[in-house]
Design a protein around this motif. Structure first.
Motif, mmCIF file in Angstrom:
data_model
loop_
_atom_site.group_PDB
_atom_site.id
_atom_site.type_symbol
_atom_site.label_atom_id
_atom_site.label_comp_id
_atom_site.label_asym_id
_atom_site.label_seq_id
_atom_site.Cartn_x
_atom_site.Cartn_y
_atom_site.Cartn_z
ATOM 1 N N PHE A 12 -1.330 -4.285 -10.854
ATOM 2 C CA PHE A 12 -2.309 -4.799 -9.890
ATOM 3 C C PHE A 12 -1.737 -4.700 -8.486
ATOM 4 O O PHE A 12 -0.628 -5.170 -8.215
ATOM 5 C CB PHE A 12 -2.672 -6.245 -10.199
ATOM 6 C CG PHE A 12 -3.693 -6.813 -9.256
ATOM 7 C CD1 PHE A 12 -5.039 -6.536 -9.420
ATOM 8 C CD2 PHE A 12 -3.307 -7.596 -8.184
ATOM 9 C CE1 PHE A 12 -5.975 -7.021 -8.559
ATOM 10 C CE2 PHE A 12 -4.246 -8.100 -7.309
ATOM 11 C CZ PHE A 12 -5.583 -7.814 -7.492
ATOM 12 N N PHE A 13 -2.495 -4.079 -7.583
ATOM 13 C CA PHE A 13 -2.096 -4.013 -6.178
ATOM 14 C C PHE A 13 -3.353 -3.922 -5.333
ATOM 15 O O PHE A 13 -4.455 -3.654 -5.839
ATOM 16 C CB PHE A 13 -1.170 -2.818 -5.909
ATOM 17 C CG PHE A 13 -1.746 -1.492 -6.327
ATOM 18 C CD1 PHE A 13 -2.523 -0.733 -5.458
ATOM 19 C CD2 PHE A 13 -1.509 -0.994 -7.594
ATOM 20 C CE1 PHE A 13 -3.053 0.481 -5.836
ATOM 21 C CE2 PHE A 13 -2.036 0.236 -7.993
ATOM 22 C CZ PHE A 13 -2.811 0.964 -7.114
ATOM 23 N N LEU A 14 -3.203 -4.148 -4.050
ATOM 24 C CA LEU A 14 -4.317 -4.132 -3.108
ATOM 25 C C LEU A 14 -4.350 -2.809 -2.348
ATOM 26 O O LEU A 14 -3.342 -2.099 -2.283
ATOM 27 C CB LEU A 14 -4.195 -5.306 -2.119
ATOM 28 C CG LEU A 14 -4.241 -6.703 -2.735
ATOM 29 C CD1 LEU A 14 -4.037 -7.765 -1.656
ATOM 30 C CD2 LEU A 14 -5.552 -6.949 -3.464
ATOM 31 N N PRO A 15 -5.504 -2.448 -1.767
ATOM 32 C CA PRO A 15 -5.569 -1.206 -0.994
ATOM 33 C C PRO A 15 -4.600 -1.223 0.184
ATOM 34 O O PRO A 15 -4.290 -2.286 0.748
ATOM 35 C CB PRO A 15 -7.030 -1.167 -0.513
ATOM 36 C CG PRO A 15 -7.774 -2.070 -1.435
ATOM 37 C CD PRO A 15 -6.814 -3.136 -1.842
ATOM 38 N N ALA A 16 -4.126 -0.053 0.558
ATOM 39 C CA ALA A 16 -3.249 0.059 1.722
ATOM 40 C C ALA A 16 -3.995 -0.374 2.987
ATOM 41 O O ALA A 16 -5.218 -0.267 3.073
ATOM 42 C CB ALA A 16 -2.748 1.489 1.869
ATOM 43 N N VAL A 17 -3.235 -0.868 3.956
ATOM 44 C CA VAL A 17 -3.809 -1.315 5.229
ATOM 45 C C VAL A 17 -3.495 -0.258 6.288
ATOM 46 O O VAL A 17 -2.325 0.009 6.591
ATOM 47 C CB VAL A 17 -3.237 -2.683 5.650
ATOM 48 C CG1 VAL A 17 -3.805 -3.103 7.001
ATOM 49 C CG2 VAL A 17 -3.555 -3.735 4.601
ATOM 50 N N GLN A 18 -4.546 0.352 6.841
ATOM 51 C CA GLN A 18 -4.354 1.421 7.821
ATOM 52 C C GLN A 18 -3.854 0.850 9.153
ATOM 53 O O GLN A 18 -4.228 -0.253 9.546
ATOM 54 C CB GLN A 18 -5.670 2.163 8.036
ATOM 55 C CG GLN A 18 -6.196 2.855 6.779
ATOM 56 C CD GLN A 18 -7.698 2.796 6.671
ATOM 57 O OE1 GLN A 18 -8.247 1.745 6.381
ATOM 58 N NE2 GLN A 18 -8.363 3.919 6.894
ATOM 59 N N SER A 19 -3.016 1.620 9.836
ATOM 60 C CA SER A 19 -2.480 1.199 11.138
ATOM 61 C C SER A 19 -3.012 2.087 12.262
ATOM 62 O O SER A 19 -3.742 1.639 13.136
ATOM 63 C CB SER A 19 -0.946 1.215 11.113
ATOM 64 O OG SER A 19 -0.457 0.259 10.190
ATOM 65 N N PRO B 84 2.127 0.131 3.261
ATOM 66 C CA PRO B 84 2.043 0.214 1.804
ATOM 67 C C PRO B 84 1.946 -1.177 1.185
ATOM 68 O O PRO B 84 2.316 -2.170 1.806
ATOM 69 C CB PRO B 84 3.349 0.910 1.419
ATOM 70 C CG PRO B 84 4.293 0.578 2.536
ATOM 71 C CD PRO B 84 3.459 0.485 3.780
ATOM 72 N N MET B 85 1.453 -1.238 -0.034
ATOM 73 C CA MET B 85 1.269 -2.496 -0.741
ATOM 74 C C MET B 85 2.204 -2.575 -1.952
ATOM 75 O O MET B 85 2.464 -1.561 -2.613
ATOM 76 C CB MET B 85 -0.185 -2.644 -1.210
ATOM 77 C CG MET B 85 -1.152 -2.883 -0.077
ATOM 78 S SD MET B 85 -0.903 -4.517 0.668
ATOM 79 C CE MET B 85 -1.081 -4.134 2.403
ATOM 80 N N THR B 86 2.674 -3.773 -2.236
ATOM 81 C CA THR B 86 3.528 -3.991 -3.395
ATOM 82 C C THR B 86 2.786 -3.597 -4.665
ATOM 83 O O THR B 86 1.667 -4.043 -4.897
ATOM 84 C CB THR B 86 3.947 -5.466 -3.478
ATOM 85 O OG1 THR B 86 4.618 -5.839 -2.275
ATOM 86 C CG2 THR B 86 4.862 -5.712 -4.665
ATOM 87 N N GLY B 87 3.405 -2.763 -5.476
ATOM 88 C CA GLY B 87 2.797 -2.334 -6.731
ATOM 89 C C GLY B 87 2.426 -0.864 -6.728
ATOM 90 O O GLY B 87 2.423 -0.227 -7.779
#
Length: 632
Positions: A484-491, A511-514
């Motif tokens: 389980f992980f969340l979508p990446a957050v764009q910068s 990047p997201m953990t997972g």
């Protein structure tokens, strides 16, 4: 005398005298300046206290608020916002105490303070003979930066008898209020715990931190985990909440912690001790004592009951399950979807379905401790959502049905369960099993009932069956792992960015953990939802552990045009890739769509005429690179 001043010896003597005169002042001033520099003053706002004692004395809460503010000011570590400023902001926000935590945060941000202090008087009593006053109170300190209560205290004071007391109750109460405020502030300052760090995280998700008993921690202490992240849009570092840890084992200098909320931490994350009121700690201690024996008995009895069920293709045969990380649309938080397949014979006489889940262990037992849901009837799909966090206590989940025994008589059967549906933790690798609730495989009396009663309380996970545990099918083979992980957050580029280069663009994201693999996809202005094939796509990027990743896509991009981009993420070791329902494709978990506009076309070189190519297109047939020349 003038000759002496001009001599070298005279100059040396002058320097020596000056140094001798100034040395004491320098040695005194330097420590004072250093101390003043090291001394930090914290801005705080004291919200009017509550009177929960029902004493009927209107002045108690007001005096307690003032006494606490003065006590904090007296420490010289805090500067308390003026009452007029606080009242002005409360009026502007339309708020009246008592305030919720969210309201306290808004007030703290408006006043630009670091701490918001609240409290209450819980009990007041005055001895009618001696005038001695007993008073109980609590205070809590909300840290605005991390949005949690990190410090607090519950105190109980009793003032000395008053010689020749005249019966002035208000005087006795005022004295007790001042004493309680001073003691509460001293307790808060004395019990503070420094900020710690996550030193290591093992394969099972347990975290080791650099705080121990010598720092004031104890077993079952809760710790807030925050992660500093650079925000390019704001050009500053902000703390992002990661989750909550609970201390499971501890020594003098370190502690081993388990994640109980949010995502698994990363090395270097910051941890803060969270304040627990005494009432909460007492309730947790009582719960631990009552659960100690019940948990072991319930787990062993139910495990034996489940292991004892066996056989070929019968109503008790196991189902087969596939787990997939699924996303409704780009940018949405994902869910875990289970696809459950059951044979025709096994599907007969199915009255309900139990869902079990465990992290990092495909061989976990299908017992009450791992139960997360009970669904009536036959189901083919099930969704496990990250936000779906609840506890089934009272009334417990219950499945009732009727079946025919070996004599052909109609009897009642039932399953009653209490369980905890804990939240999915970001980066956790989960396995799932499914058991169905069916008619008993064997006639009653063939085997003795197993696990029909559970020595547990309603707050403890349990499964009770009637007539016995044979109504539960064999557990399915484990499905997973699904990370389980969340979508990446764009910068960057930021949404709506303009004047982007046309030859190559660098895209960055958090990047997201997972997730360990990423890709950037770019779409034209005619496909803002990203349902078609991308116009451009980066090479697959592997996570390196850095807080910011990037990929460069070389164009050329059309000038003065709008494009849309997103980041796809996945865990490469999962057997089934994520699936996005909106896009209709499997492979990646997508971020939101962001747009950017490229720069306009460069102007013509000096001295050229835009009219010249139009005068001779038929003669030269586009030798300068026109469309006819390309077609030929």
């Amino acid at each position: 005398m003038q000759q002496l001043r001009r001599s070298t010896l005279s100059r040396l003597m002058s320097y020596f005298v000056a140094i001798a005169l100034l040395a004491p002042q320098l040695f005194i001033a330097l420590p004072l300046a250093s101390a003043q520099t090291a001394k930090q003053v914290t801005a705080a706002a004291v919200i009017p206290f509550e009177d929960q004692s029902r004493s009927g004395k209107d002045f108690i809460a007001r005096e307690m608020t003032s006494a606490a503010a003065l006590a904090f000011e007296a420490t010289r570590e805090y500067t308390v916002t003026a009452t007029t400023d606080l009242e002005r902001e409360l009026a502007a926000l339309g708020m009246e105490p008592p305030l919720s935590k969210e309201q306290q945060l808004r007030v703290g941000e408006r006043l630009q303070v670091e701490k918001v202090i609240t409290g209450a008087i819980t009990s007041v009593s005055v001895d009618a003979k001696t005038g001695a006053c007993a008073l109980g109170a609590w205070i809590m300190m909300l840290d605005v930066g991390v949005a949690e209560y990190l410090d607090g205290a519950s105190v109980s004071v009793r003032t000395n008898p008053i010689p020749g007391w005249s019966g002035d109750v208000d005087q006795s109460i005022s004295e007790a209020v001042r004493a309680a405020a001073e003691q509460a502030v001293a307790t808060v300052l004395g019990n503070r715990v420094r900020r710690g760090n996550v030193d290591a995280v093992d394969d099972l998700g347990y975290s080791t931190i650099n705080l121990g008993t010598s720092d004031g921690l104890a077993r079952d202490t809760d710790l807030l985990v925050m992660r500093p992240q650079w925000q390019p849009d704001l050009e500053k570092v902000l703390l992002r909440r990661v989750g909550v840890l609970r201390v499971k084992d501890i020594d003098a200098k370190s502690a081993l912690c388990q994640t109980i909320e949010g995502s698994i931490p990363a090395t270097g994350d910051k941890v803060y001790r969270m304040y627990k009121p005494i009432a909460v700690m007492q309730k947790e201690e009582l719960s631990r004592k009552t659960k100690a024996t019940g948990k072991l008995v319930a787990g062993v009895l139910l495990l034996l009951g489940l292991v004892g069920v066996a056989g070929g293709p019968t109503t008790s045969s196991p189902s087969r399950v596939q787990a997939t990380l699924t996303q409704s649309a780009p940018g949405d938080s994902p869910i875990v979807r289970l696809n459950i397949k059951t044979g025709n014979i096994a599907n007969t006489n199915t009255h309900g379905t139990m869902i079990f889940r465990a992290a990092n262990n495909p061989d976990f037992p299908a017992i009450a401790l791992n139960l997360i849901d009970v669904m009536p009837g036959k189901i083919n799909t099930y969704t496990d959502e990250a936000s779906r966090l609840y506890v089934v206590e009272d009334p417990p989940a219950e499945i009732t049905f009727q079946y025919f025994n070996e004599d052909g008589d109609l009897e009642d059967g039932s399953l009653t369960a209490t369980y905890n549906h804990t939240a999915l933790v970001q980066g956790g690798r989960y396995y799932y099993k499914v058991c169905r609730i069916t008619d008993p495989l064997y006639p009653p009396g063939t085997n003795p009932p197993i696990g029909t009663t559970q020595a547990v309380t309603l707050t403890e996970p349990s499964i009770e069956t009637e007539p016995d545990s044979r109504i539960i099918s064999q557990p399915s083979p484990p499905a997973g792992p699904v990370t389980f992980f969340l979508p990446a957050v764009q910068s960057t580029p930021v949404d709506g960015a303009v004047n982007q280069p046309t030859q190559s663009i660098t895209f960055t994201w958090q990047p997201m953990t997972g997730a360990d693999t990423y890709v950037v996809e770019v779409f034209g202005d005619n496909d803002p939802q990203g349902k078609l094939s991308p116009l451009y796509q980066s090479a697959v990027q592997r996570a390196t552990g850095s807080a910011l990743m990037s990929a460069t896509i070389r164009g050329p991009f059309a000038a003065n045009s709008r494009f849309w981009w997103r980041v796809g993420s996945r865990q490469s070791t999962d057997p089934v890739p994520p699936f996005n329902q909106f896009v209709g494709r499997s492979g990646w978990l997508y971020s939101t769509m962001r747009s950017f506009i490229t720069a306009g076309a460069p102007p013509e070189p000096p001295g050229t005429s835009t009219a010249q190519p139009k005068q001779v297109p038929d003669v030269h047939r586009g030798w300068w690179g026109g469309s006819r020349g390309r077609q030929r």
